[in-house]
Design a protein around this motif. Structure first.
Motif, PDB file in Angstrom:
ATOM      1  N   UNK A 209       0.834  -1.226   0.058  1.00 29.01           N
ATOM      2  CA  UNK A 209      -0.128  -0.140   0.132  1.00 29.01           C
ATOM      3  C   UNK A 209       0.799   1.471   0.007  1.00 29.01           C
ATOM      4  N   UNK A 210       0.268   2.531   0.235  1.00 27.11           N
ATOM      5  CA  UNK A 210       0.917   3.693   0.327  1.00 27.11           C
ATOM      6  C   UNK A 210       0.474   4.491   1.348  1.00 27.11           C
ATOM      7  N   UNK A 211       1.364   4.887   2.227  1.00 24.33           N
ATOM      8  CA  UNK A 211       0.940   5.949   3.583  1.00 24.33           C
ATOM      9  C   UNK A 211       1.018   7.432   2.961  1.00 24.33           C
ATOM     10  N   UNK A 212       0.062   8.096   3.508  1.00 27.25           N
ATOM     11  CA  UNK A 212       0.142   9.501   3.323  1.00 27.25           C
ATOM     12  C   UNK A 212       0.843  10.255   4.307  1.00 27.25           C
ATOM     13  N   UNK A 213       1.885  10.749   3.818  1.00 27.71           N
ATOM     14  CA  UNK A 213       2.772  11.454   4.830  1.00 27.71           C
ATOM     15  C   UNK A 213       2.299  12.893   5.273  1.00 27.71           C
ATOM     16  N   UNK A 214       1.893  12.735   6.802  1.00 26.96           N
ATOM     17  CA  UNK A 214       1.776  14.079   7.249  1.00 26.96           C
ATOM     18  C   UNK A 214       2.549  14.326   8.298  1.00 26.96           C
ATOM     19  N   UNK A 215       3.602  15.363   8.168  1.00 24.82           N
ATOM     20  CA  UNK A 215       4.477  15.698   9.317  1.00 24.82           C
ATOM     21  C   UNK A 215       3.934  15.657  10.725  1.00 24.82           C
ATOM     22  N   UNK A 216       2.922  16.534  10.898  1.00 20.14           N
ATOM     23  CA  UNK A 216       2.475  16.736  12.169  1.00 20.14           C
ATOM     24  C   UNK A 216       2.023  15.339  12.811  1.00 20.14           C
ATOM     25  N   UNK A 217       1.240  14.290  11.795  1.00 21.82           N
ATOM     26  CA  UNK A 217       0.854  13.171  12.368  1.00 21.82           C
ATOM     27  C   UNK A 217       1.718  12.323  12.736  1.00 21.82           C
ATOM     28  N   UNK A 218       2.904  12.352  12.104  1.00 17.96           N
ATOM     29  CA  UNK A 218       3.992  11.471  12.560  1.00 17.96           C
ATOM     30  C   UNK A 218       4.993  11.722  13.688  1.00 17.96           C
ATOM     31  N   UNK A 219       4.874  13.285  13.834  1.00 15.32           N
ATOM     32  CA  UNK A 219       5.772  13.837  15.033  1.00 15.32           C
ATOM     33  C   UNK A 219       5.186  13.413  16.298  1.00 15.32           C
ATOM     34  N   UNK A 220       3.501  13.397  16.209  1.00 14.46           N
ATOM     35  CA  UNK A 220       2.714  13.138  17.376  1.00 14.46           C
ATOM     36  C   UNK A 220       2.869  11.525  17.621  1.00 14.46           C
ATOM     37  N   UNK A 221       2.901  10.778  16.509  1.00 18.28           N
ATOM     38  CA  UNK A 221       3.257   9.147  17.039  1.00 18.28           C
ATOM     39  C   UNK A 221       4.555   8.976  17.447  1.00 18.28           C
ATOM     40  N   UNK A 222       5.687   9.664  16.819  1.00 15.86           N
ATOM     41  CA  UNK A 222       6.881   9.048  17.356  1.00 15.86           C
ATOM     42  C   UNK A 222       7.587   9.827  18.664  1.00 15.86           C
ATOM     43  N   UNK A 223       6.784  11.185  19.020  1.00 11.09           N
ATOM     44  CA  UNK A 223       6.840  11.824  20.228  1.00 11.09           C
ATOM     45  C   UNK A 223       6.125  11.450  21.606  1.00 11.09           C
ATOM     46  N   UNK A 224       4.910  11.039  21.110  1.00 14.51           N
ATOM     47  CA  UNK A 224       4.163  10.479  22.150  1.00 14.51           C
ATOM     48  C   UNK A 224       3.630   9.194  22.255  1.00 14.51           C
ATOM     49  N   UNK A 225       3.950   8.268  21.299  1.00 11.76           N
ATOM     50  CA  UNK A 225       3.597   7.082  21.247  1.00 11.76           C
ATOM     51  C   UNK A 225       2.051   6.427  20.995  1.00 11.76           C
ATOM     52  N   UNK A 226       1.550   7.632  20.586  1.00  9.45           N
ATOM     53  CA  UNK A 226       0.263   7.353  19.859  1.00  9.45           C
ATOM     54  C   UNK A 226      -0.039   8.250  18.854  1.00  9.45           C
ATOM     55  N   UNK A 227      -1.361   7.897  18.016  1.00 10.32           N
ATOM     56  CA  UNK A 227      -1.784   8.831  16.849  1.00 10.32           C
ATOM     57  C   UNK A 227      -2.143   7.745  15.805  1.00 10.32           C
ATOM     58  N   UNK A 228      -2.647   8.363  14.763  1.00  5.59           N
ATOM     59  CA  UNK A 228      -2.877   7.476  13.567  1.00  5.59           C
ATOM     60  C   UNK A 228      -2.255   7.917  12.071  1.00  5.59           C
ATOM     61  N   UNK A 229      -2.152   7.240  11.228  1.00  7.42           N
ATOM     62  CA  UNK A 229      -1.811   7.684   9.952  1.00  7.42           C
ATOM     63  C   UNK A 229      -2.673   7.023   8.881  1.00  7.42           C
TER      64      UNK A 229
END
Length: 684
Positions: A209-229
């Motif tokens: 598949x393909x992931x739609x990259x949103x910088x804010x989403x992934x910063x939240x995931x990697x800095x808080x340990x939760x979120x979605x993409x």
């Protein structure tokens, strides 16, 4: 003896909760307890990658020394360790282990399929024979098993896992192994987590598949340990056959789900799709959509994204057991890196200490040989003249000033090897052993030296197990936004509003419309299904309704009572209806006091998707006789209570920007009790 609820919970529930948490949340080696037991059990049984395949039923039997929850759950775990559930298989499969893309693909029965350890798992075990990790007794204290695997591979981020424990859950996507190793190396060297987040990029999922990259989403995931993409599937279009073929889908769905969703929303695709066919087989996914001639391929894809799980979300939850093996913690990427590095440092220190102890023991033994080298004849004579083995040992210790360990080592040498050549060669190893010990001590004295070993091992991991990315990255500015124009069927419809508050949308226009007995038509409008309807109430509110969300009615049906579909207040009734899409033109109100208000339809446009606009009509003008909309100026005829009429063109009425403005007086009289009783648009 009675017990309070708190005491009962503490004594009964905590004993249950603790093992459930430990068994169902991953540790820093990226494994659940059951997965670790499978790998360790097969290693102990010799079912390694260089051996033949073993029936899963036989392999599972060897794992029951450690696993106690039954054969069916265990075989389910083993199948998921050898199929496309994960990026890097723990087990090498032979036969059908199931397919994550299909809901009903559970694989063959354990008696038919075979497996053995994959090299990936064996590499995670390296160092375990050097006391790299702590061991514990199994459930019946007959065998020992590792609490963690040494795991030179940063498996916690490389392989995907999803699990649920008591009030806790874990859902961590997989990442490309090369990206993880590069990111980890950078963090070890710089401690710059932002740079490491940039290097790890985004997850890499087994289903592609393909992931739609949103910088804010992934910063939240990697800095808080939760979120979605967001993930979308992949497709290809064959122009010669006018066919779209879906060949990869999001990890979070099954192909059957997409097929069922498409079937339930088939009316949304009626303009583009003739038929569809699931042609998937052992070679992979193949879901074909047969298009009508001239169909817009892009519109079909946008509708698939909107109405099916061809586009779906992956919700992340980085809850992991801490290094103590029992405390669940939602960790950021940096938390994971710090703990994985600490785990690897401990493993390397334990391995180095194991080697150091082994070298020191060997060195100590050889130093005893060195003392005997020039007195070999004497040593042999002592052995010959001793009454017992114990006497020989004690005499050697006394004469050559050795300790018990040195004497026992000498006495275990074969008689044929008690010569200056053999022993001399052994003694030559002393300098090498001293050098090895010194190197180990130097390494142990510096954290940087141990970190350099970790970096070297990460490079080795990359060379052995790197694979190309399966999941593409699509940047936000490259993703076409899903617009209503693509998703909504466009056709001309007729809107009918009655005086008693009944409303219907019909595709087929008819001069005769069924009404409730005694009711009359207030407004008829012809418009597009893509428009919004605007209803004006007697309390000055405007209600907006998307026409594409309204069910069609036949002319022979009364319609829907507006009180059931609009959030009207008590005693609030609808007195007028408009429709628009581009908000072009004007809304014209005619009042019984002889005033007319002309306000642009733009005043009804909202940036949010509100359904109610307050202050849409002033009550200072009295009763409303007419509400209509115009794009071009037109004549309006007003008639007063004495039968006098006046015609005015809307071009002569000044525009008011606000919906609640006071109208312009166009008709008046000094007579007592005078009022306008009717207003109508004169059709040109």
């Amino acid at each position: 003896m009675e017990k309070g609820i708190i005491e009962v919970l503490q004594t009964e529930m905590l004993d249950f909760t603790a093992p459930v948490l430990i068994n169902n949340l991953p540790s820093i080696d990226g494994l659940l307890v059951s997965q670790r037991q499978v790998i360790w059990g097969m290693k102990k049984a010799g079912m390694t990658s260089d051996k033949q395949f073993y029936k899963m039923l036989k392999a599972s039997g060897r794992i029951f020394d450690y696993y106690v929850l039954g054969d069916m759950p265990l075989c389910g775990v083993m199948k998921n360790m050898g199929n496309n559930y994960i990026l890097h298989k723990y087990l090498m499969p032979k036969g059908s282990f199931g397919n994550k893309n299909f809901k009903k693909s559970k694989g063959s029965a354990p008696r038919y399929i075979e497996c053995k350890l994959d090299a990936y798992s064996e590499y995670m075990l390296e160092g375990i024979n050097k006391n790299a990790v702590t061991m514990k007794w199994n459930y019946d204290a007959t065998e020992k098993e590792p609490i963690l695997l040494p795991s030179k591979i940063p498996n916690i981020l490389v392989n995907l896992r999803m699990s649920i424990a008591v009030a806790e859950a874990n859902k961590m996507p997989s990442h490309n192994l090369e990206d993880v190793c590069t990111s980890l190396k950078s963090y070890i060297k710089t401690k710059d987590i932002d740079k490491s987040i940039e290097l790890i990029k985004v997850p890499d999922l087994p289903s592609g598949g393909a992931i739609i990259y949103n910088k804010n989403d992934f910063e939240k995931i990697y800095k808080e340990g939760n979120g979605s993409f967001t993930i979308i599937g992949k497709y290809k279009y064959d122009k010669s056959t006018n066919t779209i073929t879906i060949y990869e889908i999001p990890y979070t769905t099954y192909l059957e789900n997409i097929e069922e969703e498409l079937e339930s929303k088939l009316d949304k695709f009626s303009k583009e799709i003739i038929d569809y066919h699931n042609g998937s087989d052992k070679d992979g996914l193949k879901f074909e959509l047969y298009l009508k001639k001239g169909a817009d391929v892009n519109a079909v894809i946008q509708k698939l994204r909107k109405f099916t799980s061809f586009e779906s979300k992956f919700a992340c939850n980085f809850t992991i057991l801490d290094l103590d093996g029992k405390t669940p913690k939602c960790m950021s990427l940096e938390d994971i890196y710090v703990r994985w590095i600490k785990h690897r440092q401990t493993c390397i220190e334990n391995e180095l200490k194991f080697d150091k102890d082994r070298y020191e023991k060997k060195l100590h033994q050889l130093k005893g040989l060195e003392k005997i080298l020039n007195g070999l004849d004497k040593a042999i004579s002592i052995i010959q003249n001793s009454e017992t083995e114990e006497d020989a040992k004690n005499n050697i210790i006394e004469i050559f000033s050795l300790d018990k360990e040195q004497a026992e080592y000498f006495l275990t040498i074969k008689l044929i090897n008690i010569n200056k050549g053999f022993i001399g060669n052994k003694i030559k190893e002393i300098s090498n052993l001293e050098s090895f010990i010194k190197d180990i001590e130097n390494t142990l004295s510096s954290e940087d030296n141990i970190n350099n070993i970790i970096i070297e091992q990460l490079e080795e991991v990359k060379k052995k197990f790197s694979k190309p990315r399966l999941t593409d990255i699509i940047y936000n500015d490259k993703v076409e936004k899903i617009s209503n124009d693509m998703l909504i069927e466009d056709f001309t419809c007729t809107l009918i509003l009655s005086k008693e508050g009944y409303f219907k949308k019909t595709r087929r226009y008819s001069e005769t419309q069924k009404l409730k007995e005694g009711d009359q038509i207030r407004t008829i409008i012809q418009c597009s299904n893509k428009d919004k309807a605007i209803f004006i109430s007697n309390q000055g509110n405007a209600y907006l309704l998307n026409l594409w969300e309204v069910n069609e009615k036949q002319p022979s049906v009364i319609g829907d009572y507006l009180l059931n579909i609009l959030p009207l207040e008590r005693d609030e009734t609808i007195i007028g209806m408009l429709s628009t899409n581009q908000y072009k033109g004007y809304c014209v109100y005619c009042f019984e006091n002889g005033k007319i208000l002309k306000t642009p339809l733009k005043s009804f446009e909202t940036k949010t998707n509100r359904t109610k606009l307050s202050n849409s009509l002033t009550d200072e003008n009295g009763l409303v006789l007419l509400i209509t909309q115009i794009e071009n100026d037109t004549d309006i005829e007003l008639t007063d209570c004495f039968g006098k009429t006046k015609v005015i063109n809307t071009k002569d009425i000044n525009e008011k920007a606000s919906r609640k403005s006071i109208g312009v007086t166009v008709f008046k009289s000094s007579k007592k009790d005078w009022k306008v009783v009717s207003a109508q648009v004169i059709k040109q």
